[in-house]
Write an enzyme that holds these catalytic residues in place. Sequence first.
Site, short mmCIF file in Angstrom:
data_model
loop_
_atom_site.label_atom_id
_atom_site.label_comp_id
_atom_site.label_asym_id
_atom_site.label_seq_id
_atom_site.Cartn_x
_atom_site.Cartn_y
_atom_site.Cartn_z
CG MET B 1 40.91 -24.29 -34.26
SD MET B 1 41.30 -24.65 -32.41
CE MET B 1 41.69 -23.01 -31.56
CB CYS B 2 35.04 -24.06 -30.93
SG CYS B 2 35.13 -25.91 -31.24
CD GLU B 3 35.47 -17.47 -33.35
OE1 GLU B 3 35.12 -16.60 -32.88
OE2 GLU B 3 35.76 -17.18 -34.34
CB ILE B 78 29.72 -21.09 -32.45
CG1 ILE B 78 30.95 -20.24 -32.85
CG2 ILE B 78 28.40 -20.28 -32.09
CD1 ILE B 78 30.61 -19.19 -33.81
CG ASN B 108 38.93 -22.53 -29.10
OD1 ASN B 108 39.93 -22.97 -29.56
ND2 ASN B 108 38.60 -21.35 -29.75
#
Lengths: 254, 254
Positions: B1-3, B78, B108
């Site tokens: 996962m990402c932010e 990110i 995301n």
Amino acid sequence: MCELLGMSANVPTDICFSFSGLLERGGNTGPHKDGWGITFYEGKGCRTFKDPEPSCQSEIAKLVKAYPIKSVSVISHIRQGNRGRVCLENTHPFTRELWGREITYAHNGQLSNYSDLKPEFYRPVGNTDSELAFCWILDKIREKYPKRPSNMAAVFRYAAKLADTLRAKGVFNMLLTDGVYVLAYCTNNLHWITRRAPFGKATLIDADMVVDFQKETTPNDVVTVIATRPLTNDEQWQKMSEGEFVLFKMGEKI
Amino acid sequence: MCELLGMSANVPTDICFSFSGLLERGGNTGPHKDGWGITFYEGKGCRTFKDPEPSCQSEIAKLVKAYPIKSVSVISHIRQGNRGRVCLENTHPFTRELWGREITYAHNGQLSNYSDLKPEFYRPVGNTDSELAFCWILDKIREKYPKRPSNMAAVFRYAAKLADTLRAKGVFNMLLTDGVYVLAYCTNNLHWITRRAPFGKATLIDADMVVDFQKETTPNDVVTVIATRPLTNDEQWQKMSEGEFVLFKMGEKI
């Protein structure tokens, strides 16, 4: 007028030395105070740093000068605006995706009577003659090559032919790259130099800076730098002539 | 996962405070070490800073954190990679030109069974499911709106409808902007907050940092921040629900 800077290399190389010289022309040793930009290719990706601030004052330019980003293909530009106001969307280089590849372009010069350039596929975001010409070139390439051809050198030769049409409308000095090939097209002001072993020293014209390339390189490195005006005063730069183009790959003229 | 991190404001506002919190999650308080990027709109133009390095170590991130770039629309990301290796071309946000406008996107989540997404007009440069989905969305928008419509809000609502199709293929949290509108689309993890007068203080969760917005703003400022997880621990963030989208313009939910 503006100043162009390009690099083609066979190993990822930083452009800090040449960029340091160019930056000085952005409001210090030169009048090109209307923004600057630089695009680095790393693999298939590229990243652009740009700023409508004069390069000699820009915080971002200081970072790019100090932080060695290594790349095999680079295009940079400092602007002295003529067509189009000073703002981010008018700041070169310009990049568009074509066939899943990032194509980057910068232009030095000025065009007239370009209202017949009406790109449909790619549209300019800003209002410079430069970005319009870029969109027109990409439209024409896409029309001729709906799919990515295996012979990319032919695409760049076709781009040079398109540049002949633009040169008929004024001054058109151009750098164009897909991250593998770098095309330099000249109307009146473009120089290049290929550095290879045995490497020597070089002194910047615009800043008090000497580099000993022998300490920075390995014997197999081949690095070509293209610039509007020579950046060093103790090396032999090749002056391009009107309508001439040179195509580089991995630092070599091909 | 990402932010994800997004901002929509009615006056050019810097995002240094929120970005400082996000950066910590890039390898420090969070595991998102596979690169980061941020896109700022200034007028019709935009500029992106990106780095495949972890954000908590990146020299470029330090500059962006310290140098207040003022913008009314920002998207940042990110990455903790799942589909596609860690490299520049796989680093969000992604930007493409449509009708002479820069459209920027970050995602995301993770998709499965997406081989039926076959964009023709826009092609991914990297090999992430995210960029493929972006190209597909743009293709669909271009198909429906060959010319730029005057009602851009309708375009973003159509994009949210397209996002429903993508959500059926997995987790799809998205930020999308043209520099004027900012769309937030949620599958499972997206929060937002609108700050307006009377402004108060806020404390970052991920870094030892407090800001007093009253000192940084004027009474008319309206600033919305969107983030995967709340960035501050003393404010009331709105949690979005599955399939929900929110469209912002000039800081306001519309």
